[in-house]
Motif scaffolding. Structure first.
Motif, PDB file in Angstrom:
ATOM      1  N   ILE A 418      -1.434  -2.120   1.905  1.00 48.42           N
ATOM      2  CA  ILE A 418      -0.001  -2.436   1.924  1.00 48.42           C
ATOM      3  C   ILE A 418       0.465  -2.969   0.576  1.00 48.42           C
ATOM      4  O   ILE A 418       1.553  -2.633   0.104  1.00 48.42           O
ATOM      5  N   THR A 419      -0.367  -3.788  -0.069  1.00 45.78           N
ATOM      6  CA  THR A 419      -0.003  -4.307  -1.394  1.00 45.78           C
ATOM      7  C   THR A 419      -0.294  -3.286  -2.496  1.00 45.78           C
ATOM      8  O   THR A 419       0.056  -3.512  -3.655  1.00 45.78           O
ATOM      9  N   ASN A 420      -0.939  -2.193  -2.104  1.00 44.23           N
ATOM     10  CA  ASN A 420      -1.218  -1.076  -3.029  1.00 44.23           C
ATOM     11  C   ASN A 420      -2.125  -1.484  -4.183  1.00 44.23           C
ATOM     12  O   ASN A 420      -1.982  -1.003  -5.309  1.00 44.23           O
ATOM     13  N   TYR A 421      -3.071  -2.394  -3.916  1.00 47.05           N
ATOM     14  CA  TYR A 421      -4.043  -2.763  -4.934  1.00 47.05           C
ATOM     15  C   TYR A 421      -5.069  -1.643  -5.099  1.00 47.05           C
ATOM     16  O   TYR A 421      -5.398  -0.938  -4.164  1.00 47.05           O
ATOM     17  N   GLY A 457      -9.396 -10.842  -8.905  1.00 49.13           N
ATOM     18  CA  GLY A 457      -8.704  -9.778  -9.637  1.00 49.13           C
ATOM     19  C   GLY A 457      -8.067  -8.773  -8.699  1.00 49.13           C
ATOM     20  O   GLY A 457      -8.348  -8.752  -7.493  1.00 49.13           O
ATOM     21  N   GLU A 458      -7.228  -7.915  -9.243  1.00 47.82           N
ATOM     22  CA  GLU A 458      -6.518  -6.941  -8.409  1.00 47.82           C
ATOM     23  C   GLU A 458      -7.455  -5.982  -7.712  1.00 47.82           C
ATOM     24  O   GLU A 458      -7.154  -5.449  -6.660  1.00 47.82           O
ATOM     25  N   SER A 459      -8.649  -5.761  -8.282  1.00 47.45           N
ATOM     26  CA  SER A 459      -9.568  -4.809  -7.662  1.00 47.45           C
ATOM     27  C   SER A 459     -10.473  -5.455  -6.616  1.00 47.45           C
ATOM     28  O   SER A 459     -11.253  -4.756  -5.964  1.00 47.45           O
ATOM     29  N   THR A 460     -10.395  -6.796  -6.418  1.00 47.12           N
ATOM     30  CA  THR A 460     -11.286  -7.442  -5.458  1.00 47.12           C
ATOM     31  C   THR A 460     -10.602  -8.445  -4.539  1.00 47.12           C
ATOM     32  O   THR A 460     -11.179  -8.832  -3.527  1.00 47.12           O
ATOM     33  N   MET A 466       1.430 -14.689   1.258  1.00 46.82           N
ATOM     34  CA  MET A 466       2.586 -14.628   0.365  1.00 46.82           C
ATOM     35  C   MET A 466       2.645 -13.286  -0.370  1.00 46.82           C
ATOM     36  O   MET A 466       3.720 -12.694  -0.523  1.00 46.82           O
ATOM     37  N   GLU A 467       1.503 -12.784  -0.811  1.00 43.98           N
ATOM     38  CA  GLU A 467       1.479 -11.481  -1.482  1.00 43.98           C
ATOM     39  C   GLU A 467       1.882 -10.381  -0.500  1.00 43.98           C
ATOM     40  O   GLU A 467       2.592  -9.435  -0.871  1.00 43.98           O
ATOM     41  N   LEU A 468       1.423 -10.512   0.727  1.00 40.91           N
ATOM     42  CA  LEU A 468       1.771  -9.528   1.747  1.00 40.91           C
ATOM     43  C   LEU A 468       3.267  -9.599   2.055  1.00 40.91           C
ATOM     44  O   LEU A 468       3.937  -8.563   2.196  1.00 40.91           O
ATOM     45  N   PHE A 473       8.683  -7.395   2.236  1.00 43.00           N
ATOM     46  CA  PHE A 473      10.113  -7.702   2.205  1.00 43.00           C
ATOM     47  C   PHE A 473      10.812  -7.225   0.936  1.00 43.00           C
ATOM     48  O   PHE A 473      11.977  -6.828   0.986  1.00 43.00           O
ATOM     49  N   GLU A 474      10.123  -7.248  -0.171  1.00 38.09           N
ATOM     50  CA  GLU A 474      10.787  -6.988  -1.447  1.00 38.09           C
ATOM     51  C   GLU A 474      10.547  -5.590  -1.995  1.00 38.09           C
ATOM     52  O   GLU A 474      11.294  -5.120  -2.849  1.00 38.09           O
ATOM     53  N   TRP A 475       9.503  -4.938  -1.553  1.00 35.94           N
ATOM     54  CA  TRP A 475       9.157  -3.632  -2.099  1.00 35.94           C
ATOM     55  C   TRP A 475       9.350  -2.548  -1.041  1.00 35.94           C
ATOM     56  O   TRP A 475       9.146  -2.796   0.147  1.00 35.94           O
ATOM     57  N   PRO A 476       9.713  -1.334  -1.448  1.00 37.80           N
ATOM     58  CA  PRO A 476       9.754  -0.228  -0.481  1.00 37.80           C
ATOM     59  C   PRO A 476       8.335   0.107  -0.039  1.00 37.80           C
ATOM     60  O   PRO A 476       7.417   0.122  -0.852  1.00 37.80           O
ATOM     61  N   LEU A 477       8.138   0.338   1.240  1.00 43.72           N
ATOM     62  CA  LEU A 477       6.834   0.777   1.741  1.00 43.72           C
ATOM     63  C   LEU A 477       6.760   2.300   1.674  1.00 43.72           C
ATOM     64  O   LEU A 477       5.820   2.870   1.127  1.00 43.72           O
ATOM     65  N   TYR A 478       7.791   2.949   2.212  1.00 44.52           N
ATOM     66  CA  TYR A 478       7.876   4.419   2.180  1.00 44.52           C
ATOM     67  C   TYR A 478       8.162   4.847   0.728  1.00 44.52           C
ATOM     68  O   TYR A 478       9.097   4.373   0.100  1.00 44.52           O
ATOM     69  N   GLY A 479       7.340   5.729   0.205  1.00 47.03           N
ATOM     70  CA  GLY A 479       7.518   6.181  -1.166  1.00 47.03           C
ATOM     71  C   GLY A 479       6.631   5.451  -2.148  1.00 47.03           C
ATOM     72  O   GLY A 479       6.304   5.991  -3.218  1.00 47.03           O
ATOM     73  N   ARG A 480       6.215   4.221  -1.809  1.00 49.58           N
ATOM     74  CA  ARG A 480       5.319   3.464  -2.697  1.00 49.58           C
ATOM     75  C   ARG A 480       3.866   3.805  -2.399  1.00 49.58           C
ATOM     76  O   ARG A 480       3.026   3.836  -3.306  1.00 49.58           O
ATOM     77  N   ILE A 481       3.562   4.025  -1.123  1.00 55.33           N
ATOM     78  CA  ILE A 481       2.231   4.488  -0.742  1.00 55.33           C
ATOM     79  C   ILE A 481       2.387   5.791   0.031  1.00 55.33           C
ATOM     80  O   ILE A 481       3.470   6.116   0.510  1.00 55.33           O
ATOM     81  N   ALA A 482       1.313   6.549   0.137  1.00 52.05           N
ATOM     82  CA  ALA A 482       1.366   7.868   0.777  1.00 52.05           C
ATOM     83  C   ALA A 482       1.827   7.761   2.224  1.00 52.05           C
ATOM     84  O   ALA A 482       1.580   6.757   2.901  1.00 52.05           O
ATOM     85  N   GLN A 483       2.484   8.816   2.713  1.00 54.37           N
ATOM     86  CA  GLN A 483       3.044   8.790   4.064  1.00 54.37           C
ATOM     87  C   GLN A 483       1.979   8.570   5.136  1.00 54.37           C
ATOM     88  O   GLN A 483       2.214   7.880   6.124  1.00 54.37           O
TER      89      GLN A 483
END
Length: 625
Positions: A418-421, A457-460, A466-468, A473-483
């Motif tokens: 969801i956070t697209n890390y 780090g972002e990879s671990t 709060m990050e979730l 709430f602030e970022w688009p989900l659809y279009g930011r990650i694959a359908q």
């Protein structure tokens, strides 16, 4: 003929002139199909060498050579009968290493690399003998040009105004490996989690690591033909269109030959253990990353990663497995016993194969089935070595604890989805997890959560609430990650929305994502009329709507053939149709008064509702175990 494994230094350091015959095809390797994979292999060795100071042997393939007559005192000459594409690529890689070392003032290493791409001038009779490799006719001009340039800048000048030369695959290969090596030496490709550890590494440290990998890590099988060998027949046989042997076939042959020598009952070993692998299930090709592999090879890859506590590349599986068996030494960090004979290895493979097969037939184990569905959305198989270990340790005696372990992994992976890390470091991450759990002494959800919670780090990192919240709430989900990833999130929230008063319905596999406030909203979903008087406010409102309509609160799943003409209709017309064609739990929300109007405020309110569910489904690291 004779065949031996040789390091690059042993192949190229002596004064030898390798000649590609005229009948060979020109250089055709390219980035997508060849260079990328070779660089991934090399970079993995470079990273390990730089971090640990250790180099492991890494098999790059085979070449076939034929010795040609040469006069006494002249340079030994060999024809490259097969493997010239790989051989040529390695020479271009070494030329790039030579130039980069020289350009950074590492003269000692520049001389070492130079000795691998050109022969001693005092031994050269014919000018072309100064080259270690002399390609086929059509490749000679670009190869000589590359070889004679001391830098990429020089090469740019040499090919300027010569489109045929500039477009040569050889020039492309040199540019590719020069760029990759340059970035690695500069530390630009270091994983974020390694930056603190590698902060003290100098450029010379990195070039030294590069030399150690070239010297001891990269290997080829060199097949030398005798004068009596029929060169053309051998070439045709090597390149015939027969059925290719799988690494698993080579492993089977190796283990059973060894078992026979050790006086084992090979018939019983086959019937009781290996025969399970001779089915379509194990031979079926399945997708892993960019390529397809037979399932048995993927399984052995995961098994070997578990046993060696190290990353294992499927492309070099047989050699890695053989090295593991031949070493005969248990990994000091591992509590899993390493067999001492071939029969033991065959039995242990069969034992873990049963575990692996259970992952593909999880009927009767709902928690495992749910985890594996989400794992498809995460699109990684790197967790399988740890899953093999956890399942073998806990099931069937303590399945409840295994299910808790799955919940920890699911929360970690889905929060990161969801956070697209990035997932690029998952290979190392899950190998490190195996090591940490071994040190803890037992496989438990608590130990897994504690280890995964240590990542920074972002990879671990294990994303916090709060990050979730920010991502939802602030970022688009659809279009930011694959359908298909969005669909997995919505399906999980639908399951969490199940009421005890309603029947449990299985979710169809052909669900589609629907925007409640449609993406094409301008006709039936106008902005407030008073915004027309303030162009700046209107533009801000449009921008805000374009973001919020793609957030979680505006998305649902459709289970039926929703009338496309009503998708963009006003809410009064769309709402009844939405409820008619979507009978799942997720859509029941639209029956309530919160959905009487559908605008930005309503979307945010539903986002709050779904976010609470999301925290229940995938809790924070401190709560999940």
């Amino acid at each position: 003929m004779d065949a031996n494994t040789r390091q690059l230094e042993a192949i190229f350091d002596p004064n030898v002139f390798f000649q590609v015959p005229l009948f060979q095809r020109p250089y055709v390797w390219n980035e997508a199909e060849n260079w990328d994979y070779l660089w991934e292999d090399i970079q993995a060795l470079l990273d390990k060498q730089l971090r640990t100071g250790k180099t492991r042997a890494h098999f790059l393939g085979a070449i076939v050579l034929e010795q040609l007559p040469h006069s006494a005192g002249s340079i030994e000459t060999r024809q490259v009968i097969d493997g010239q594409q790989r051989f040529t690529t390695l020479q271009l890689f070494l030329i790039a290493a030579r130039n980069l070392a020289a350009g950074r003032g590492a003269d000692k290493y520049a001389e070492r690399f130079s000795a691998l791409v050109e022969n001693n001038p005092s031994r050269v009779e014919d000018p072309i003998e100064k080259f270690k490799l002399w390609p086929t006719n059509s490749d000679r001009v670009p190869f000589k040009t590359i070889h004679g340039c001391a830098s990429l800048k020089e090469l740019d000048q040499a090919v300027k105004g010569k489109p045929a030369l500039a477009g040569s695959n050889l020039v492309g290969a040199y540019r590719y490996f020069h760029g990759k090596l340059d970035a690695w030496i500069a530390g630009k490709d270091d994983d974020v989690d390694d930056q603190a550890e590698l902060a003290g590494k100098t450029v010379e440290d990195r070039i030294e690591a590069l030399w150690q990998v070239v010297k001891g890590g990269l290997q080829l099988v060199v097949i030398n033909l005798d004068r009596d060998d029929e060169t053309q027949v051998i070439f045709e046989t090597l390149n015939a269109r027969g059925t290719e042997l799988l690494p698993a076939d080579l492993i089977k042959n190796y283990l059973f030959r060894k078992a026979l020598v050790q006086d084992a009952d090979v018939e019983a070993l086959y019937e009781d253990n290996w025969s399970r692998f001779e089915t379509e299930f194990w031979r079926e090709e399945v997708q892993q990353g960019r390529i397809k592999r037979p399932r048995i090879d993927l399984f052995i890859n995961h098994y070997l990663t578990l046993m060696t506590r190290d990353e294992v590349r499927t492309t070099h599986l047989f050699n890695a497995f053989k090295a593991f068996v031949e070493s005969g030494e248990p990994n000091p960090e591992s509590r899993i016993p390493v067999p001492t004979d071939a029969a033991g290895h065959i039995r242990q493979l069969a034992h873990y194969a049963d575990v692996f097969e259970a992952f593909h037939r999880p009927e009767g184990h709902p928690a495992l089935a749910r985890f594996l569905r989400n794992l498809e959305a995460v699109d990684t198989s790197t967790v399988y070595p740890f899953l093999l270990h956890a399942h073998a340790e806990l099931v069937p005696d303590d399945r409840a604890e295994f299910d808790k372990v799955l919940a920890v992994l699911d929360s970690f992976l889905m929060r990161r989805l969801i956070t697209n890390y990035t997932g690029k470091n998952y290979n190392r991450l899950f190998v490190d997890l195996i090591k940490a759990i071994e040190r803890a002494g037992t496989v438990s959800a608590k130990a897994v959560a504690e280890q995964l919670g240590k990542g920074s780090g972002e990879s671990t990192k294990f994303p916090s609430d709060m990050e979730l919240l920010t991502a939802v709430f602030e970022w688009p989900l659809y279009g930011r990650i694959a359908q298909y990833k969005v669909r997995a999130v919505l399906e999980a929230l639908d399951a969490a929305s199940q009421s005890t008063k309603s029947p449990v319905l299985s979710i169809p596999s052909n669900l589609t994502i629907e925007h409640v406030l449609p993406q094409t909203w301008q006709t039936h979903w106008p902005l407030p009329a008073d915004l027309k008087d303030d162009p700046v406010a209107e533009r801000e409102a449009i921008a805000k709507r374009q973001v919020i309509l793609n957030t979680l609160g505006n998305l649902t799943l459709i289970t039926g053939p929703f009338n496309s003409s009503l998708q963009n209709a006003a809410w009064g017309a769309k709402r009844p149709e939405l409820l008619k064609y979507s009978k799942i739990n997720l859509t029941q929300y639209f029956h309530g008064p919160e959905a009487d109007e559908w605008d930005e405020a309503a979307i945010r309110k539903r986002t709050e509702h779904l976010f609470k569910l999301l925290l229940q489904v995938w809790p924070d690291a401190s709560k999940v175990a």
